[in-house]
Structures are given as structure tokens and as C-alpha cells.
Write a protein that holds these residues in place. Structure first.
Motif, PDB file in Angstrom:
ATOM      1  N   ASN A 186     -10.307   1.347  15.806  1.00 37.69           N
ATOM      2  CA  ASN A 186     -10.289   2.855  15.249  1.00 37.69           C
ATOM      3  C   ASN A 186      -9.829   3.664  16.647  1.00 37.69           C
ATOM      4  O   ASN A 186     -10.210   4.815  16.624  1.00 37.69           O
ATOM      5  CB  ASN A 186     -11.594   3.594  14.637  1.00 37.69           C
ATOM      6  CG  ASN A 186     -12.106   2.662  13.605  1.00 37.69           C
ATOM      7  OD1 ASN A 186     -11.052   2.647  12.565  1.00 37.69           O
ATOM      8  ND2 ASN A 186     -13.222   2.584  13.117  1.00 37.69           N
TER       9      ASN A 186
ATOM     10  N   ASN B 109      -6.559  -6.228   8.166  1.00 36.74           N
ATOM     11  CA  ASN B 109      -8.054  -6.425   7.494  1.00 36.74           C
ATOM     12  C   ASN B 109      -8.345  -7.886   6.818  1.00 36.74           C
ATOM     13  O   ASN B 109      -9.488  -8.364   6.734  1.00 36.74           O
ATOM     14  CB  ASN B 109      -8.278  -5.235   6.709  1.00 36.74           C
ATOM     15  CG  ASN B 109      -9.832  -5.089   6.291  1.00 36.74           C
ATOM     16  OD1 ASN B 109     -10.501  -5.185   7.287  1.00 36.74           O
ATOM     17  ND2 ASN B 109      -9.997  -4.954   4.938  1.00 36.74           N
TER      18      ASN B 109
ATOM     19  N   PRO C  30      -6.838  -0.654  13.504  1.00 36.90           N
ATOM     20  CA  PRO C  30      -7.812  -0.403  12.736  1.00 36.90           C
ATOM     21  C   PRO C  30      -9.417  -1.043  12.858  1.00 36.90           C
ATOM     22  O   PRO C  30     -10.415  -0.632  12.494  1.00 36.90           O
ATOM     23  CB  PRO C  30      -7.123  -1.072  11.385  1.00 36.90           C
ATOM     24  CG  PRO C  30      -6.454  -2.176  11.945  1.00 36.90           C
ATOM     25  CD  PRO C  30      -5.992  -1.847  13.009  1.00 36.90           C
TER      26      PRO C  30
ATOM     27  N   GLU D 117       0.905  -1.236  -0.119  1.00 34.88           N
ATOM     28  CA  GLU D 117      -0.015   0.073   0.047  1.00 34.88           C
ATOM     29  C   GLU D 117       0.954   1.222  -0.046  1.00 34.88           C
ATOM     30  O   GLU D 117       1.894   1.206   0.064  1.00 34.88           O
ATOM     31  CB  GLU D 117      -1.003  -0.036   1.295  1.00 34.88           C
ATOM     32  CG  GLU D 117      -1.599  -1.148   1.387  1.00 34.88           C
ATOM     33  CD  GLU D 117      -2.630  -1.750   0.227  1.00 34.88           C
ATOM     34  OE1 GLU D 117      -3.111  -0.742  -0.476  1.00 34.88           O
ATOM     35  OE2 GLU D 117      -2.623  -2.786  -0.271  1.00 34.88           O
TER      36      GLU D 117
ATOM     37  N   HIS E 100      -2.039  -2.455   8.026  1.00 31.60           N
ATOM     38  CA  HIS E 100      -3.673  -2.483   8.404  1.00 31.60           C
ATOM     39  C   HIS E 100      -4.344  -3.211   7.320  1.00 31.60           C
ATOM     40  O   HIS E 100      -5.453  -3.842   7.518  1.00 31.60           O
ATOM     41  CB  HIS E 100      -4.212  -1.089   8.434  1.00 31.60           C
ATOM     42  CG  HIS E 100      -3.851  -0.370   9.695  1.00 31.60           C
ATOM     43  ND1 HIS E 100      -4.412   1.111  10.097  1.00 31.60           N
ATOM     44  CD2 HIS E 100      -3.206  -0.781  10.724  1.00 31.60           C
ATOM     45  CE1 HIS E 100      -3.736   1.401  11.209  1.00 31.60           C
ATOM     46  NE2 HIS E 100      -3.090   0.416  11.470  1.00 31.60           N
ATOM     47  N   ALA E 101      -4.126  -3.275   5.894  1.00 34.37           N
ATOM     48  CA  ALA E 101      -4.612  -3.919   4.953  1.00 34.37           C
ATOM     49  C   ALA E 101      -4.496  -5.501   5.102  1.00 34.37           C
ATOM     50  O   ALA E 101      -5.121  -6.335   5.159  1.00 34.37           O
ATOM     51  CB  ALA E 101      -3.790  -3.632   3.682  1.00 34.37           C
TER      52      ALA E 101
ATOM     53  N   THR F 268       1.538   3.387   2.275  1.00 36.71           N
ATOM     54  CA  THR F 268       2.389   3.514   3.471  1.00 36.71           C
ATOM     55  C   THR F 268       2.722   2.183   4.304  1.00 36.71           C
ATOM     56  O   THR F 268       1.760   1.353   4.021  1.00 36.71           O
ATOM     57  CB  THR F 268       1.735   4.799   4.487  1.00 36.71           C
ATOM     58  OG1 THR F 268       0.807   4.099   5.046  1.00 36.71           O
ATOM     59  CG2 THR F 268       1.506   6.021   3.738  1.00 36.71           C
ATOM     60  N   ARG F 269       3.636   2.312   5.053  1.00 35.96           N
ATOM     61  CA  ARG F 269       3.790   1.036   5.856  1.00 35.96           C
ATOM     62  C   ARG F 269       2.491   1.022   6.811  1.00 35.96           C
ATOM     63  O   ARG F 269       2.245  -0.297   6.945  1.00 35.96           O
ATOM     64  CB  ARG F 269       4.966   1.466   6.777  1.00 35.96           C
ATOM     65  CG  ARG F 269       5.252   0.135   7.974  1.00 35.96           C
ATOM     66  CD  ARG F 269       6.390   0.905   8.890  1.00 35.96           C
ATOM     67  NE  ARG F 269       6.779  -0.125   9.752  1.00 35.96           N
ATOM     68  CZ  ARG F 269       6.248  -0.401  10.990  1.00 35.96           C
ATOM     69  NH1 ARG F 269       5.129   0.601  11.297  1.00 35.96           N
ATOM     70  NH2 ARG F 269       6.764  -1.188  11.900  1.00 35.96           N
ATOM     71  N   THR F 270       1.890   1.911   7.415  1.00 31.75           N
ATOM     72  CA  THR F 270       0.791   1.769   8.391  1.00 31.75           C
ATOM     73  C   THR F 270      -0.371   0.938   7.330  1.00 31.75           C
ATOM     74  O   THR F 270      -1.040   0.328   7.661  1.00 31.75           O
ATOM     75  CB  THR F 270       0.446   3.075   8.985  1.00 31.75           C
ATOM     76  OG1 THR F 270       1.581   3.363   9.799  1.00 31.75           O
ATOM     77  CG2 THR F 270      -0.896   2.873   9.823  1.00 31.75           C
ATOM     78  N   GLU F 271      -0.508   1.507   6.109  1.00 34.82           N
ATOM     79  CA  GLU F 271      -1.621   1.414   5.598  1.00 34.82           C
ATOM     80  C   GLU F 271      -1.508  -0.429   4.976  1.00 34.82           C
ATOM     81  O   GLU F 271      -2.392  -1.021   4.936  1.00 34.82           O
ATOM     82  CB  GLU F 271      -1.755   1.987   4.219  1.00 34.82           C
ATOM     83  CG  GLU F 271      -2.453   3.419   4.386  1.00 34.82           C
ATOM     84  CD  GLU F 271      -2.540   4.516   3.180  1.00 34.82           C
ATOM     85  OE1 GLU F 271      -2.697   3.951   2.249  1.00 34.82           O
ATOM     86  OE2 GLU F 271      -2.301   5.869   3.506  1.00 34.82           O
ATOM     87  N   SER F 272      -0.129  -0.719   4.807  1.00 37.22           N
ATOM     88  CA  SER F 272       0.062  -2.069   4.433  1.00 37.22           C
ATOM     89  C   SER F 272      -0.208  -2.942   5.522  1.00 37.22           C
ATOM     90  O   SER F 272      -0.772  -4.019   5.283  1.00 37.22           O
ATOM     91  CB  SER F 272       1.454  -2.052   3.900  1.00 37.22           C
ATOM     92  OG  SER F 272       1.826  -1.380   2.626  1.00 37.22           O
TER      93      SER F 272
END
Lengths: 972, 164
Positions: free
Chosen positions: A914, A625, A911, A613, A621-622, A615-619
Motif C-alpha cells: 500500500n 493479487n 498493492p 478491471e 493489481h488484480a 482501469t489499467r492499474t486495477e487490472s
């Protein structure tokens, strides 16, 4: 003008090949085999460097590795020793420790301030005012040190290697060569090491013109170089002695770590200077330096010389000088030349004026010596300055004595005493496996040196076979070789004891007067012997001065401790090739293909996350998920995997783990918590029971080896009939997790995955893709999941097939970070992250994992004591969903009423929820769910969080245990 | 040392044999029982060795007869056969012992084909067996997780010594 002489009989230069170098922009031409210093002299340049402290101009002094007057640097090397390093074509150098070059050094007049820069001046003079100390410190730091380090430089590592031999001979002079030859001829495997570029030692410079040793020289050299039992290493220095004759040899190509059965030290001597006014002016040098210049490089040391001598060697050097065309205007003999034998007579016969019982009081000259002033010695050994004789000269050669290279003999604990007959330290006895030969052993006559070396070689070879050799070795000489005090004061000082550190005679005496009257103390205060030469030319005179000042004998004064390294050794050689063993799993290629970003976990390389993703965080969190809503897979091959089997295996497992394992049913798993004797949590994992007498036990990634060691030790200590095999690297594991796990896995295995056949916490063996596997239904991440264990050789195929066959379910590989977050949401502890070196299971909220009804397990007694003493507890906390301030971190503190009230061990933004949530130790046993705690952030801000019950996620555990076999909707 | 060659050995299988009954099972093999830390060799690289009173290793060609023989006997109680998946390599060339001095503190010059050698090489625990018919060949193995590192490291060292 060039100082190059006609061809010398044993010169090291090849006149058919020229080399061109550049020193501070000045081009110079030499011959192959020339050193940097000899090239400079051949080009008429005598100024080779600046001294360390006063930046005095310096010239050649020992022409060996015993001083640093000729010290250079370039882009690759900070310390290039001009006297011994070869002039290689194209080499470009500049002087070390100068600002503006050797000739125009910015500090060249610093010597004028020497009265203010006494030993320890920075302690004495720069102490006040206090506010200026940082300024002084900066100046001192900028001025100190030799050579500038390029912090961006990454070259220079030289691979180390190991070496083995029966006999290691240090020093390839006459005694060393004879020792190597004799040992090899006795059948020993010999390693011969010498710091010079060629073997021969003093035979080739001090005895270069001695016809009586011509045959011996060629015979020895030929025998050494042609004997296949002798491995010769030139330009190599033995830099230390360690237990059991473990000796590092620093060669131009890196260090050889040699293990020698026997060692022969034929390390020879260092010539020592006389101390007189301006004894550092270029042109003043050791007599042996002059001999090296002439014999090795065909360099004439000067045109007109004066000499100060105190032994026969000085006259041998005088004869060499005369043969080289040097006029000798005067020789000051500190004693009587009549006692020096035939050589002195030969010198006198050539018309040289010899002044018996004289010493050199001072020399004149700024850039080069122009004259020497001689004075007679009175009865007390001091110079009578009322009777001066001044002779013009452009060179002064000193031959007043020697100091033996006993450094490594000291290191091996040889019994070394001062031998007043010879005037040097000498080993009275040596430890087993160690021999000394030649001049370091007090044997000076050249034929005796060779005989002594041969005898030592024979003895060493015999000892290597466990035998003894009855060899008659020569006695040490009965003639004194070193003057007992060739040291003369001068009202204007500048009579240097240590050339590296610019220590004058008065500095040293003043230090002794100030109370530093112990040889070790005065070394550290005055820094005598602490420069790169490590006291090779200054330690002996330092001992003599201190002994005289304190009225003690040389033995009572003692020598400083000779620690390795004997000679400065490049860090790149000490470092050697980097061996950084790294473990990867068979899935490594797949991880790379899926854009894994790796992290180190002990020796393992693990995917931290997959960079899919923005960013690292988005990766991360994906990945979270995917596991929560569909399917994820993680490589957990790094877990420790130990098989425990045998009739007493259940008993072993009961004693190792806090939970009872012996009542576990075959085909089931159980959480395994392990504590040490103090009740401290050391490890956790899962135990699978394969059979009545067979368990399979997983540990945390970093604990496999210690856990296995503990198991083996305990099984032996307890005398139980069980065995353990560590299969950590032999087996691989992956965890398929998510609500779609069962649905996607079922068609890929012959194992029945139905809830009835394979309930939560069960383990089953079978096959996947035709490969044998063990599936364990465990749930670290809080979802329906299967840990798949298989053979290492099958793992990559199973992994790749799973990714392919589950692609339609949106399977994602997830990394360690996502796993940490998933388990945090589930409230699971990570041993060593949520525990420390004191944490017991009660504090960590795991009393359920301790089965106190068992008769025994490791740490049980401690836990009985610790249980009522509990003073902290691990609790969950959450930040408000609306929080948008600074990032809370692991190890942030909990604050209550201004006092420390605990610390965070795990925290992350979830995530799923939240908001930030985490685990923390709360130092308040009365703290309850619903209470507020304050977290102090990096900037000191206090943020209120709420203590909550664990787990955060799926507290009823339905997602792991319910009969989920389909989509997210069915789960819901 | 210019002719050194490092190859991954693909055609071998390895077994770790443990248990109270393992000595009897090993002793009954047609190749006989090995002495402690000694090689009992068969074929080009096949061997058994004992590393403990109840611990043995067997290396055989893939689907080899000795391994099959042992599998049949290991069905008895208290003999456990664990397949080993070690990364296996063959280093060959006249200078292999000199090259080993750059990666291991073990004196390979004193090694012969009779011993099962365990030593640290480049930071990894490795076992060695010198070939009994060709002394210029050595078979060695390590935990499979270190295989990639060891192979890359040794290739680098071989390149380095070849350039000397």
C-alpha cells in the motif's frame, strides 16, 4: 486557341480516346497518352505554374523531366510533374506554390522586390533586429517549399521488389535500344529502363522526320519489344548507383532494387538554355522541348518563332518547326551557320533569316514572349548591344548545347573530364561492370550512336559471362556540340541561370565575388541546382560562369557531387511495403481471448496486462493479487532458450557465467549472471543441468540472439568440444505461480512435485497432458512457482488446459506489468532496466553471483579491478504509506544537499504494501538502510523516502521454499 | 502470378541434428549423406541437408521412416536430435519466383531443387527447398514465432500481385 496539330508519325496520343481533366477549376479535354502539360496546351493554356521565389509566370520549358515549370498538386500528390505525368480521366489539379491559383497568385508581383531578395537575403537582411527573427522565420517557412503536405494522408506506399539481370541498360534511346538488343542477342538477360512513357528516345522526336533512320527505328523497337530476354520498364527512372551495380529503379508501381552484373549507361543529354534577359517568359523553351511537343503530342509550340542555336541540332529543330507550320522569323547562330552542315542549308533554303555570330539579348512580353532582340557577338564573345535587331515572335527556341546525364557515372567513380572538343563532360575511363554509350559517351551521329550502343551491349553481355568481346566502337564526335559560353548579362537582370530557384546571372556572380568561389560552396549558398530539377538545366552553365569568374578551366572548376537520388523519388516509394517482423507465441489466441493489452518487447508481442478491471492499474493489481493469494500464470515463451552440450559443456558454462556451473547437480538449476569483458552486466537467466554434458540456459527476452552468438563465437575461440543450439522459438515456457501452484499442478503431471522429490531450484522432466515438459522450480515473482517448458506445438494446448483445470482456483493470466511489480516487491533486478551500459554486479547488489574462485570467466579480470572502485549501489526505498503527492517515476533523481545523489531504476505502487516502493542507485557508499533520501519529481518537488533492505517481500524466502501445498491459510 | 497458392504444411516433421557423432549417424541413413547446403531428397518434400560439419537438418513426413531410422541411430553418444517446430509453408504456382522478388533479396530465379537456401524474407530468416518433382512448388520454413506474421504478410503480397 488549341495548339493541336494534325496526326504526327510517332505521336504518343490515342485520338480515339478522350480524357477530361480539370486544372484549377478549368475543364480540359485531351487524348489518352497526353500529359497534363500537353492537354493544357491543346486547350490553349500556356501558363503552367509559378516560379519558386519570385512567383513569376512560367510555361513549358524542357517538356521533359528536367524543369519544374509545370508543377501541380492534388490531394494525393504534392509534386505532379505536368510535362511527364499522364492526364488521367477525372484528374483534378491546382498549381503548386501559389496562393490563389496560377493566374491570380497573391505573390505574383513579388518579382518587383527582387533587388531586395538577393541570394541569401534572409541571412543578410533579416538578421536584425533580433526580436523579429521568429517573425521572419515564420514568414520564410510558410513561403518556402513546393506543395502542401496533408499530414493526415496515409496512402501512397508502393511495394518494392528486387530485380536481377545480366545487363541493365539505362535509357531506351537509339544507343540504349541497340545495347539492349545486342546484349540480349548475345544471350544475356537484359533490363531496359527509360524515364519516358515509350521507348525510342530522340529517335522519335529529334529524328522523327529523318527518313534515313525510319527502318532502323522500327527494327530496333520491334527487336527490343519482342525479345523475351529483354524486360522493358518505361516511365521508370534509375535514381542511383550503389556498390556492385546495385541500382534502384523508380517505376510507377514502386522501386525495383536491381542487382546487375553489368550496366550500360545510355542516359543521353539534357539540353541547356542560353541565359538572356527574361529567358523564363512563357514561350521561351528548349528546341528539344518544341520537338517533343510536336512529335509526341502533336502540339504546335508557337506560331512565329525566333531561335538561338549553336549546333546542328538547332537546325534540325528548325526544320521540324517549319514542317509543323511554325514561321521562323530569325535564327541567331552563336557561331557560323556555314559550319553546321546540310541542315543549316536546308533551313536557309526555306527563306529563314540566319544571323551568324549573334545571340539573343532579351525578349519582350509579360504573359508570353512577343519579340526577341538579337545582337551580334564581339570578339570577346559578348553581345554588342549597340546593334540590336528585334523580331516579333510568340516563341523562342534555344539550342545552344547539352549537358550529359553523367550523374550515375560520377557515382560509380568513372573518371570524367571535360572534353573541350565536344564541349561537354565525358567519361575517360569506366570502372569494371560499367559501360557508357551514345551521346553521354560523346557519340553524336545517329548511326554512330546506334553502333556505339550495340558495341557496348555486346561488351556488357560478354563481361557478364566473364569473357571479353573484341568490338570496334565509334569514336566520340570531333564537332563541338555545346557553346562554351551562351550566357549574356543584362542591366535589368532577370536572366535566369536556375529556373527552379529563380537564380539570376548577377546572383551567381555576386555569390562568387563574395567568396563562394568553389563549385560546392557556391551551390549551397546560391542554391543553384538544389531545386527539384537537381541542376539538370543549370549545373553546366553554373560551372561555366564560375570558371570564367575565377579564370579557371572547366576541369579545374569541377562539377558538384552527383548523389542519389538522381531524380526526386516519392517517400512512399522509398518506404515501400512495411515489413515489420513480429513474433508471437502459440498462446496468442488465448491472450487475445483474455483481453490482453499487448506491448512490444523487441520483435515480440507480449501481454502487458489483461484488461479485466475498470482501469489499467486495477487490472494489474488484480493480477498481482491473484499470484500473491492464489494462482497466476504468465507466458514467458519470449525468454531465450539455448541448449549447450558436448564433453566440454560444463567448462563453457563456467566461462560464460559469473557463477560456477560445473559443480551443479544434474536436475538442478542455478541463477546465471553474464557480464562482458568490461565486467558490465549484459544478461541473466537460469541454467538447468540435464546431464553431465548437457545444459539448458535461459536468457532475457532481448538477449537470446546475442547470447547465442557469443556462445558460438567463444566455443570456437576456446576450441572446446561443445555445441550450442538456440531453441528460443522452438520451445515455449509459462510460469505457474502462487500458493496454489503445487496443489493444482500435481494432478496434471507425472512428475512428483513433493518437496522431497522436487525441491526449490530443482528441474525435472516428464509429461503434462501427455506432452513432454521440463519443469523448473524457480521463483522470479517470489511465490511458489513452476516454469513449464515444452515444445512449441504443445504449448497452446497445455496453456489452455491449465486455465481450464485451474479455473476453480481462480487462476488468472498475468502480464509483464504485474510480473515487474511482483519481482520488484521481491527485490529482483531486471537487466537493462535496473542496469545500464556501465553497471557491474557489485553495484547491482549481486556480489553473491560472482564466483571469483573460478580460474576464468568472461569479465573476471575487469571485475577484480572494479570491485574496490565501487561508487554506487542499488538499494531499495519506500515512500511513506500516507504519501499522496505526484507519481514517482523511473529515472527520477535522488537529491542530497541540492546535489545529485542517484537515480531511480524501478518504482511502482505496491498493492501488497500500500505504498510506492522501488530500486535506486545511490551515489553514496556510506548510505545505509534507514537513511532518508529525497526524490525529485516531475514538478521539482522533493519527496522524502526511506532506504530499506531488500527484498521488500518475504525476506526469508519462505513463500518459495516452504512446503506449501494448500490454501492461503496454510501459507499464513 | 494469379494462380499463386500458399498453404501451411501440416504433415511434415523436422529435426535438427547436432553433435560430434552426427555426421556418422546421418551418413548411415539409407538416403545417404548430404553435401554442404545441398538437398538430399526423398519422397515429395523429405530431405536431409548439412549446414555445418556437425549440423544437419532432416525433414520427413510425420512419423516418417527416415526420421525413425535416424532416431534409432541417434541414441549413440554425442548425437543430439532436437525436434524443430518450424512454421512450414508450401507456395505453389508458376509465378512463385517473381512473387518472391517482392519479399526477398535472394535471386530465386537462379535457384534449383538441389540447394538448401537460407535467405531473409520479409524480415524473417527462412530456409527454402524447391520441390524436386514440381519446380512450381517451394517448401519453406521459419521460426514458429514468426509463422503468423509471415503467413499474413505473404497472403497480403499474393493478393497484391494478383491484383496487378
Amino acid at each position: 486557341m488549341s495548339y493541336r496539330l494534325q496526326e504526327q508519325p510517332f505521336e504518343w496520343i490515342d485520338r480515339s480516346k478522350t480524357v477530361n481533366i480539370e486544372v484549377e477549376g478549368r475543364p480540359m479535354r485531351g487524348f489518352e497518352g497526353d500529359t497534363i502539360s500537353s492537354t493544357m496546351l491543346a486547350n490553349g493554356v500556356i501558363h503552367m505554374g509559378r516560379s519558386f521565389k519570385y512567383h513569376r509566370i512560367r510555361g513549358p520549358f524542357t517538356f521533359a523531366n528536367h524543369d519544374i515549370n509545370a508543377l501541380f498538386e492534388n490531394a494525393d500528390k504534392t509534386h505532379v510533374r505536368g510535362d511527364v505525368e499522364l492526364a488521367e480521366d477525372g484528374l483534378k489539379l491546382k498549381g503548386a506554390n501559389t496562393i490563389g491559383g496560377i493566374a491570380k497568385d497573391k505573390f505574383r508581383h513579388l518579382s518587383l522586390l527582387s533587388r531586395f531578395l538577393v541570394v541569401g537575403f534572409y541571412y543578410k537582411g533579416l538578421f536584425k533586429p533580433r526580436f523579429l527573427r521568429p517573425f521572419y522565420e515564420r514568414i520564410i517557412r510558410e513561403s518556402a517549399g513546393l506543395g502542401k503536405v496533408d499530414l493526415n494522408w496515409r496512402g501512397g506506399r508502393k511495394s518494392k521488389r528486387y530485380g536481377f539481370c545480366d545487363v541493365l541498360v539505362i535509357g531506351a534511346g537509339p544507343a540504349g535500344m541497340a545495347a539492349a538488343k545486342a546484349a540480349a542477342e548475345s544471350g544475356a538477360q537484359v533490363m531496359l529502363v527509360d524515364e519516358n512513357a515509350q521507348i525510342g528516345g530522340s529517335l522519335d522526336y529529334q529524328y522523327a522526320n529523318d527518313a534515313s533512320v525510319a527502318d532502323t527505328r522500327s527494327e530496333l523497337k520491334e527487336a527490343v519489344l519482342n525479345n523475351e530476354n529483354i524486360e522493358v520498364h518505361t516511365s521508370s527512372v534509375a535514381v542511383g548507383w550503389y556498390t556492385d551495380n546495385w541500382m534502384p529503379i523508380n517505376t510507377p508501381n514502386g522501386i525495383i532494387k536491381v542487382r546487375a552484373e553489368q550496366v550500360v549507361m545510355a542516359t543521353g543529354l539534357f539540353e541547356q538554355p542560353s541565359i538572356f534577359h527574361k529567358n523564363d517568359v512563357p514561350g521561351v523553351m528548349m528546341a528539344s522541348a518544341a520537338q517533343r511537343m510536336i512529335a509526341r503530342y502533336a502540339i504546335k509550340p508557337c506560331e512565329v518563332a525566333a531561335m538561338v542555336v549553336a549546333n546542328e541540332d538547332g537546325y534540325r529543330a528548325a526544320l521540324d518547326l517549319l514542317k509543323a507550320g511554325v514561321k521562323i522569323n530569325a535564327i541567331a547562330d552563336l557561331e557560323d551557320h556555314e559550319d553546321r552542315g546540310d541542315l543549316a542549308k536546308q533551313v536557309k533554303a526555306q527563306g529563314v533569316q540566319i544571323y551568324d555570330h549573334h545571340g539573343i539579348y532579351e525578349v519582350e512580353g509579360k504573359d508570353r514572349v512577343t519579340s526577341a532582340t538579337l545582337c551580334p557577338l564581339n570578339a570577346s564573345g559578348e553581345l554588342d548591344t549597340s546593334r540590336k535587331t528585334t523580331v516579333p515572335c510568340d516563341g523562342v527556341m534555344m539550342s545552344v548545347g547539352w549537358a550529359p546525364a553523367t550523374h550515375m557515372l560520377f557515382q560509380c567513380k568513372a573518371d570524367i573530364k571535360y572534353d573541350a572538343t565536344i564541349g561537354q563532360f565525358r567519361a575517360q575511363s569506366l570502372p569494371e561492370g560499367m559501360f557508357a554509350a551514345g551521346r553521354v559517351n560523346g557519340v553524336f551521329d545517329i548511326k554512330d550512336q546506334i553502333a556505339d550502343g550495340a558495341g557496348a551491349g555486346q561488351q556488357a553481355a560478354a563481361a557478364a559471362k566473364g569473357e571479353s568481346a573484341d568490338v570496334q566502337r565509334p569514336e566520340p564526335t570531333k564537332v563541338r556540340q555545346s557553346h562554351e559560353y551562351p550566357i549574356f548579362s543584362h542591366p535589368k537582370a532577370k536572366n535566369f541561370l536556375d529556373y527552379d530557384e529563380d537564380i539570376q546571372l548577377k546572383d551567381y556572380i555576386n555569390a562568387a565575388k563574395e567568396g563562394f568561389d568553389n563549385i560546392e560552396l557556391i551551390k549551397r549558398f546560391s542554391t543553384n541546382g538544389m531545386g527539384p530539377s537537381q541542376g539538370k538545366h543549370s549545373n553546366m552553365n553554373g560551372i561555366r560562369i564560375l570558371a570564367k569568374h575565377t579564370g579557371k578551366s572547366i576541369d579545374e572548376t569541377g562539377s558538384t557531387t552527383a548523389r542519389p537520388m538522381f531524380h526526386p523519388t516519392p517517400v512512399g516509394h522509398l518506404g515501400g511495403r512495411r515489413f515489420r517482423a513480429e513474433r508471437v507465441t502459440p498462446m496468442q489466441e488465448s491472450h487475445v481471448a483474455h483481453k490482453a493489452v499487448f506491448m512490444e518487447a523487441g520483435a515480440w508481442l507480449r501481454p502487458e496486462y489483461y484488461d479485466t478491471e475498470a482501469t489499467r492499474t486495477e487490472s494489474i493489481h488484480a493480477e498481482v493479487n491473484a499470484v500473491r493469494t492464489g494462482l497466476g500464470i504468465i507466458d514467458v515463451s519470449t525468454l531465450g532458450k539455448i541448449e549447450v552440450f558436448g564433453p566440454d559443456a560444463p567448462e563453457v558454462m563456467d566461462r560464460i557465467c559469473t557463477m560456477r556451473m560445473s559443480n551443479m547437480k544434474i536436475g538442478m538449476t542455478r541463477y546465471a549472471l553474464v557480464v562482458d569483458e568490461a565486467g558490465v552486466i549484459t544478461d541473466d537467466g537460469v541454467v538447468v543441468r540435464y546431464a553431465d554434458d548437457h545444459f539448458y540456459y535461459t536468457t532475457t527476452t532481448g538477449s537470446s540472439d546475442p547470447a547465442f552468438r557469443t556462445l558460438q563465437k567463444q566455443i570456437l575461440e576456446w576450441g572446446l568440444k561443445a555445441e550450442a543450439v538456440n531453441r528460443t522459438g522452438q520451445l515455449q515456457a509459462m510460469n505457474l505461480a502462487g500458493p496454489l501452484a503445487r496443489q493444482k499442478l500435481a494432478p496434471l503431471t507425472d512428475i512428483d512435485l513433493s518437496e522431497e522429490a522436487f525441491p526449490y531450484l530443482a528441474a525435472r522432466t516428464g509429461t503434462m497432458y501427455g506432452k513432454p515438459v521440463t519443469l523448473a522450480r524457480v521463483g522470479f515473482v517470489g511465490e511458489l512457482g513452476y516454469e513449464i517448458h515444452c515444445l512449441s506445438g504443445d504449448a497452446a494446448e497445455i496453456w489452455d488446459n491449465l486455465l481450464r483445470d485451474c479455473a476453480d482456483a481462480g487462476i488468472r493470466p498475468f502480464g509483464v506489468e504485474a510480473q515487474r511489480l511482483l519481482r520488484l516487491e521481491k527485490g529482483h533486478v531486471i537487466v537493462t532496466q535496473d542496469t545500464d551500459g556501465l553497471t557491474n554486479p557489485y553495484e547491482a547488489g549481486m556480489p553473491w553471483a560472482v564466483h571469483m574462485k573460478k580460474d576464468f570467466f568472461i569479465g573476471k579480470r575487469s571485475l577484480e579491478i572494479l570491485k574496490p572502485l565501487q561508487a554506487r549501489k542499488l538499494m531499495g526505498f519506500m515512500f511513506p504509506e500516507s504519501y499522496s503527492g505526484g507519481t514517482p517515476k523511473e529515472c527520477h533523481l535522488l537529491i542530497k544537499d541540492g546535489e545529485l545523489n542517484g537515480r531511480i531504476t524501478s518504482v511502482s505502487y505496491s498493492p501488497t504494501f500500500n505504498r510506492y516502493l522501488g530500486l535506486a542507485y545511490v551515489d553514496d557508499m556510506n548510505a545505509n538502510v534507514g537513511d532518508a533520501v529525497n526524490v525529485r519529481l516531475d514538478d521539482g518537488a522533493l519527496v522524502e523516502a526511506e532506504l530499506v533492505s531488500l527484498p521488500f517481500y518475504d525476506p526469508e524466502g519462505k513463500r518459495q521454499t516452504c512446503d506449501v501445498d494448500g490454501t492461503e491459510e496454510k501459507v499464513a | 502470378m494469379k494462380n499463386l497458392k500458399l498453404e501451411k504444411a501440416q504433415n511434415l516433421e523436422m529435426w535438427h541434428v547436432r553433435g560430434q557423432a552426427a555426421p556418422a549417424a546421418i551418413a548411415s541413413l539409407s538416403c545417404g549423406a548430404p553435401e554442404m547446403f545441398k538437398i538430399n531428397s526423398f519422397g515429395d518434400f523429405g530431405f536431409t541437408t548439412a549446414t555445418g560439419a556437425t549440423e544437419f537438418y532432416l525433414v520427413d513426413e510425420k512419423d516418417g521412416s527416415v526420421a525413425a531410422e535416424l532416431k534409432a541411430k541417434a541414441g549413440d553418444a554425442d548425437t543430439f536430435m532436437f525436434p524443430r517446430q518450424d512454421a512450414l509453408f508450401v507456395l505453389s504456382g508458376e509465378g512463385w519466383k517473381d512473387m518472391m522478388l517482392r519479399v526477398s533479396a535472394f535471386n530465386f530465379k537462379a535457384a534449383d531443387d538441389s540447394g538448401y537456401i537460407t535467405a531473409n524474407m520479409a524480415g524473417v530468416s527462412v530456409w527454402f527447398r524447391v520441390n524436386s518433382t514440381d519446380p512450381n512448388k517451394v517448401l519453406f520454413g521459419c521460426d514458429p514465432s514468426y509463422g503468423h506474421y509471415l503467413y499474413e504478410t505473404l497472403c497480403d503480397v499474393i493478393k497484391e500481385v494478383a491484383a496487378l
